[in-house]
Design a protein around this motif. Sequence first.
Motif, PDB file in Angstrom:
ATOM      1  N   LEU A  74       0.667  -1.104  -0.058  1.00 52.20           N
ATOM      2  CA  LEU A  74      -0.020  -0.042  -0.080  1.00 52.20           C
ATOM      3  C   LEU A  74       0.986   1.003   0.011  1.00 52.20           C
ATOM      4  CD1 LEU A  74      -2.720  -1.078   2.532  1.00 52.20           C
ATOM      5  CD2 LEU A  74      -2.696  -1.344  -0.028  1.00 52.20           C
ATOM      6  N   TRP A  75       1.973   1.296   0.763  1.00 55.02           N
ATOM      7  CA  TRP A  75       2.744   2.429   0.876  1.00 55.02           C
ATOM      8  C   TRP A  75       3.423   2.607  -0.393  1.00 55.02           C
ATOM      9  CZ3 TRP A  75       8.122   2.664   0.560  1.00 55.02           C
ATOM     10  CH2 TRP A  75       8.718   3.911   0.771  1.00 55.02           C
ATOM     11  N   GLY A  76       4.248   1.492  -1.129  1.00 58.30           N
ATOM     12  CA  GLY A  76       4.639   1.521  -2.304  1.00 58.30           C
ATOM     13  C   GLY A  76       3.719   2.054  -3.483  1.00 58.30           C
ATOM     14  N   ARG A  87      12.816   5.019 -10.586  1.00 62.89           N
ATOM     15  CA  ARG A  87      13.728   5.210  -9.147  1.00 62.89           C
ATOM     16  C   ARG A  87      13.164   4.336  -8.423  1.00 62.89           C
ATOM     17  NH1 ARG A  87      13.899  10.958  -7.408  1.00 62.89           N
ATOM     18  NH2 ARG A  87      15.043  10.087  -5.461  1.00 62.89           N
ATOM     19  N   LEU A  88      11.809   4.373  -7.983  1.00 61.16           N
ATOM     20  CA  LEU A  88      11.178   3.323  -7.139  1.00 61.16           C
ATOM     21  C   LEU A  88      11.416   2.046  -7.336  1.00 61.16           C
ATOM     22  CD1 LEU A  88       9.691   3.241  -4.401  1.00 61.16           C
ATOM     23  CD2 LEU A  88       7.627   3.322  -5.743  1.00 61.16           C
ATOM     24  N   LEU A  89      11.352   1.734  -8.534  1.00 58.09           N
ATOM     25  CA  LEU A  89      11.417   0.089  -8.992  1.00 58.09           C
ATOM     26  C   LEU A  89      12.857  -0.375  -8.593  1.00 58.09           C
ATOM     27  CD1 LEU A  89      10.334  -2.673 -10.468  1.00 58.09           C
ATOM     28  CD2 LEU A  89      11.140  -1.263 -12.457  1.00 58.09           C
ATOM     29  N   LEU A  90      13.980   0.524  -8.910  1.00 59.26           N
ATOM     30  CA  LEU A  90      15.481   0.123  -8.520  1.00 59.26           C
ATOM     31  C   LEU A  90      15.275   0.098  -6.991  1.00 59.26           C
ATOM     32  CD1 LEU A  90      16.934   2.629 -11.029  1.00 59.26           C
ATOM     33  CD2 LEU A  90      17.078   0.100 -11.217  1.00 59.26           C
ATOM     34  N   ALA A  91      14.887   0.829  -6.311  1.00 58.17           N
ATOM     35  CA  ALA A  91      15.119   0.743  -4.791  1.00 58.17           C
ATOM     36  C   ALA A  91      14.505  -0.687  -4.346  1.00 58.17           C
ATOM     37  CB  ALA A  91      14.473   1.976  -4.082  1.00 58.17           C
ATOM     38  N   GLY A  92      13.312  -0.853  -4.968  1.00 61.35           N
ATOM     39  CA  GLY A  92      12.590  -2.134  -4.315  1.00 61.35           C
ATOM     40  C   GLY A  92      13.490  -3.274  -4.708  1.00 61.35           C
ATOM     41  N   SER A  93      14.096  -3.158  -5.968  1.00 61.30           N
ATOM     42  CA  SER A  93      14.809  -4.414  -6.435  1.00 61.30           C
ATOM     43  C   SER A  93      15.904  -4.868  -5.601  1.00 61.30           C
ATOM     44  CB  SER A  93      15.130  -4.113  -7.908  1.00 61.30           C
ATOM     45  OG  SER A  93      14.051  -3.902  -8.636  1.00 61.30           O
ATOM     46  N   VAL A  94      16.668  -3.598  -5.168  1.00 64.02           N
ATOM     47  CA  VAL A  94      17.957  -3.904  -4.284  1.00 64.02           C
ATOM     48  C   VAL A  94      17.612  -4.441  -3.090  1.00 64.02           C
ATOM     49  CG1 VAL A  94      19.733  -2.560  -3.040  1.00 64.02           C
ATOM     50  CG2 VAL A  94      19.155  -2.012  -5.422  1.00 64.02           C
ATOM     51  N   VAL A  95      16.464  -4.179  -2.323  1.00 61.61           N
ATOM     52  CA  VAL A  95      16.064  -4.682  -1.159  1.00 61.61           C
ATOM     53  C   VAL A  95      15.565  -6.302  -1.473  1.00 61.61           C
ATOM     54  CG1 VAL A  95      14.044  -4.875   0.559  1.00 61.61           C
ATOM     55  CG2 VAL A  95      15.057  -2.693  -0.198  1.00 61.61           C
ATOM     56  N   THR A 134       4.906  -0.982  -8.041  1.00 61.93           N
ATOM     57  CA  THR A 134       5.487  -0.127  -9.107  1.00 61.93           C
ATOM     58  C   THR A 134       5.555  -0.489 -10.630  1.00 61.93           C
ATOM     59  OG1 THR A 134       6.959   0.573  -7.334  1.00 61.93           O
ATOM     60  CG2 THR A 134       7.459   1.326  -9.534  1.00 61.93           C
ATOM     61  N   ARG A 135       5.967  -1.828 -10.733  1.00 63.49           N
ATOM     62  CA  ARG A 135       5.808  -2.388 -11.977  1.00 63.49           C
ATOM     63  C   ARG A 135       4.382  -2.431 -12.674  1.00 63.49           C
ATOM     64  NH1 ARG A 135       7.870  -6.626 -10.926  1.00 63.49           N
ATOM     65  NH2 ARG A 135       9.927  -6.182 -11.126  1.00 63.49           N
ATOM     66  N   GLY A 136       3.219  -2.673 -12.037  1.00 60.32           N
ATOM     67  CA  GLY A 136       2.008  -2.822 -12.475  1.00 60.32           C
ATOM     68  C   GLY A 136       1.778  -1.450 -12.763  1.00 60.32           C
ATOM     69  N   ALA A 137       1.905  -0.390 -12.148  1.00 62.31           N
ATOM     70  CA  ALA A 137       1.610   0.980 -12.457  1.00 62.31           C
ATOM     71  C   ALA A 137       2.469   1.718 -13.805  1.00 62.31           C
ATOM     72  CB  ALA A 137       1.835   2.002 -11.293  1.00 62.31           C
ATOM     73  N   ALA A 197      15.087  -2.492 -15.277  1.00 62.91           N
ATOM     74  CA  ALA A 197      14.583  -1.142 -14.572  1.00 62.91           C
ATOM     75  C   ALA A 197      15.793   0.097 -15.009  1.00 62.91           C
ATOM     76  CB  ALA A 197      14.621  -1.578 -13.152  1.00 62.91           C
ATOM     77  N   VAL A 198      16.926  -0.238 -14.914  1.00 62.64           N
ATOM     78  CA  VAL A 198      17.806   0.847 -15.175  1.00 62.64           C
ATOM     79  C   VAL A 198      17.648   1.327 -16.317  1.00 62.64           C
ATOM     80  CG1 VAL A 198      20.320   1.312 -15.481  1.00 62.64           C
ATOM     81  CG2 VAL A 198      19.751  -0.172 -13.847  1.00 62.64           C
ATOM     82  N   ARG A 199      17.230   0.520 -17.572  1.00 62.57           N
ATOM     83  CA  ARG A 199      16.928   1.167 -18.764  1.00 62.57           C
ATOM     84  C   ARG A 199      15.657   1.840 -19.043  1.00 62.57           C
ATOM     85  NH1 ARG A 199      19.745  -0.740 -23.280  1.00 62.57           N
ATOM     86  NH2 ARG A 199      18.653   0.904 -24.150  1.00 62.57           N
ATOM     87  N   LEU A 200      14.825   1.700 -18.151  1.00 61.37           N
ATOM     88  CA  LEU A 200      13.613   2.493 -18.168  1.00 61.37           C
ATOM     89  C   LEU A 200      13.775   3.926 -18.368  1.00 61.37           C
ATOM     90  CD1 LEU A 200      11.252   0.717 -15.576  1.00 61.37           C
ATOM     91  CD2 LEU A 200      10.988   0.750 -18.151  1.00 61.37           C
TER      92      LEU A 200
END
Length: 419
Positions: A74-76, A87-95, A134-137, A197-200
């Motif tokens: 929900l927060w994401g 940027r949000l997709l990259l941050a979540g991927s690292v976690v 994030t990916r769905g949005a 994600a980097v290439r988006l």
Amino acid sequence: MAGVQAVLKRVALDTRPLSIPAYRRLLVGQGVSFIGFQLTSVAVSGQVYNITGSSLWVGMLGPVSLVPLVVFGLWGGAVADAMDRRRLLLAGSVVAWLSTVALLLHAWSGLGNVYLILAVIALQSIGFAVTSATRGAIIPRIVPTERVPAANTLNFLVSSIGTVVGPLLAGVVLAKGGYATAYLIDAILFGAGFYAAVRLPTLAPVGEISRPGLRSVVDGLSYVVSKPVVLMSFVVDIIAMAFAMPRALFPEMAAERFGGSTVAFGWLSASIAIGAVVAGVFSGWVGRVRRQGVALTLVIALWGVTVAAAALAQPLWLVVALLAIGGATDLASAVWRQTILQTYAPDEMRGRLQGVFMVVVAGGPRLGDLRAGATADAFGLVPSWAGGGLVCALLVLVTGFGVAAFRRYDAMASRPDTR
């Protein structure tokens, strides 16, 4: 011959979204990394069962990951409506990647600590929640509206392929190399999704921007509750997963019915996705279904019946075949539910709705894991498995047909909020 070709053209997979480079990279990266994710999921279930010898402990993987999924999903989603989605997709991927590394180090250490595994799965759920929402949005931002159903079908097809390849690979890897090897492979395959994600392109928010926080989340939930069609798309999926998802029982069935074979465990884990892959290849008709509320109700009822039948089947091939039929219905259900969310709501609300979608899609099966594990310990494998499927079928028919707006929903004429 011309008639056969016409029929094949109508049912064949729609691949037009692949002409969009950003979407194509995202799809391929997601597909490769998802194989590793599924490999880890199967390995974790097997490792927990090996340590504890209990389906209840395997089922506990569900609720342990559910709270992070709900909170950070929900927060994401709210953050995805307020900041650059790339940027949000990259941050979540690292976690998510760090959690895989933690599982790898634990397996190498030989500790065999189930509590530590559960803690790492909770961390993994945080990354999964943020990246999924994030990916769905992102999809409706890089794909034209008329091709969103086809893009969703491709997404679910690729995910289903990963859910087939990952567990089948797990059956081999766990037999030959053990849990650490499985986690190492996942850590390596993760790189494909990160590269995509980097290439988006930059995906700054559009429309009315709400500050991410509790108020923003509440606004998203209020929107869901106020739209019966959207609300019911979540309700029917919760019914399907919470009552009929049998995956927490796969280790027990492999042990009791198939002599503890890791190959049988791999086939059981892959069976639902096998059906989804086959259905995806012949999914051209899915995007043309207009009465999606009625269609969702019927396919979820069929899912429940086939899951119940699988519990009573004896040969491995028949169990796999019945679960594969259920997987085919699940693919159609997933495409219709996702398409409703992505085309019914405005862009500034899509991140939050994808957060709710992710919570339901990922949280429902985890509730199902807990239900299946607890009822199996109390009543046995077959009553837990078959009973859940039958309850699902009955409940979804009553609920789905009982809500008039959902029963009458026309996908081509009922999109009042699309912008």
